[in-house]
Design a protein around this motif. Structure first.
Motif, short mmCIF file in Angstrom:
data_model
loop_
_atom_site.label_atom_id
_atom_site.label_comp_id
_atom_site.label_asym_id
_atom_site.label_seq_id
_atom_site.Cartn_x
_atom_site.Cartn_y
_atom_site.Cartn_z
N LEU A 10 39.56 29.93 40.64
CA LEU A 10 38.65 30.83 41.09
C LEU A 10 40.14 31.11 42.39
N VAL A 11 39.54 32.29 42.08
CA VAL A 11 40.75 33.90 43.00
C VAL A 11 39.08 34.82 43.64
N ALA A 12 38.64 34.88 45.25
CA ALA A 12 38.17 35.54 45.27
C ALA A 12 38.52 36.54 46.34
N ILE A 13 38.58 37.88 46.12
CA ILE A 13 39.40 38.61 47.36
C ILE A 13 37.70 39.57 47.80
N THR A 14 38.30 39.75 48.81
CA THR A 14 37.07 40.90 49.26
C THR A 14 37.95 41.92 50.23
#
Length: 120
Positions: A10-14
């Motif tokens: 998983l890669v989460a970007i905000t």
């Protein structure tokens, strides 16, 4: 400005404020690394605090999506903006991944987590 979290597949970007090309390149570099060593990954884009994006980011996103059409399992987009919801729908044309828009982060993470649990 962006904040990136990554673990397993998983890669989460905000995104905070304007999404600029330098931010997108940072995201691309991490995703390329994860794909190289982990195979297909899931993405979580939190765009609730994004004020906008530059034209070069839009162009880079199209090129990147076409290069990685088969490298994503699921893409969750957090937003309540109708334009971004429509944009997420259009991006499905370039990737094989399931793309879903959420306004609740817990629901988005649960949806993405179902992929990880099913793969185990």
């Amino acid at each position: 400005m962006i904040s990136i979290e990554h673990r397993d597949n998983l890669v989460a970007i905000t995104v905070f404020g304007e999404f600029a090309l330098a931010d997108y390149k940072e995201f691309e570099e991490l995703v390329n690394y994860k794909i190289q060593f982990a195979g297909q990954i899931d993405l979580l884009f939190d765009l609730r605090e994004m004020a906008g994006f530059t034209l070069d980011v839009a162009w880079e996103e199209i090129k990147f999506s076409r290069q990685h059409a088969h490298d994503f399992r699921r893409i969750a987009v957090l937003t309540s903006d109708q334009w971004l919801t429509w944009s997420a729908w259009v991006s499905q044309l370039f990737v094989d991944a399931a793309v879903q828009v959420f306004d609740d982060e817990a629901e988005a993470r649960d949806w993405l987590g179902a992929t990880i649990e099913a793969a185990e």
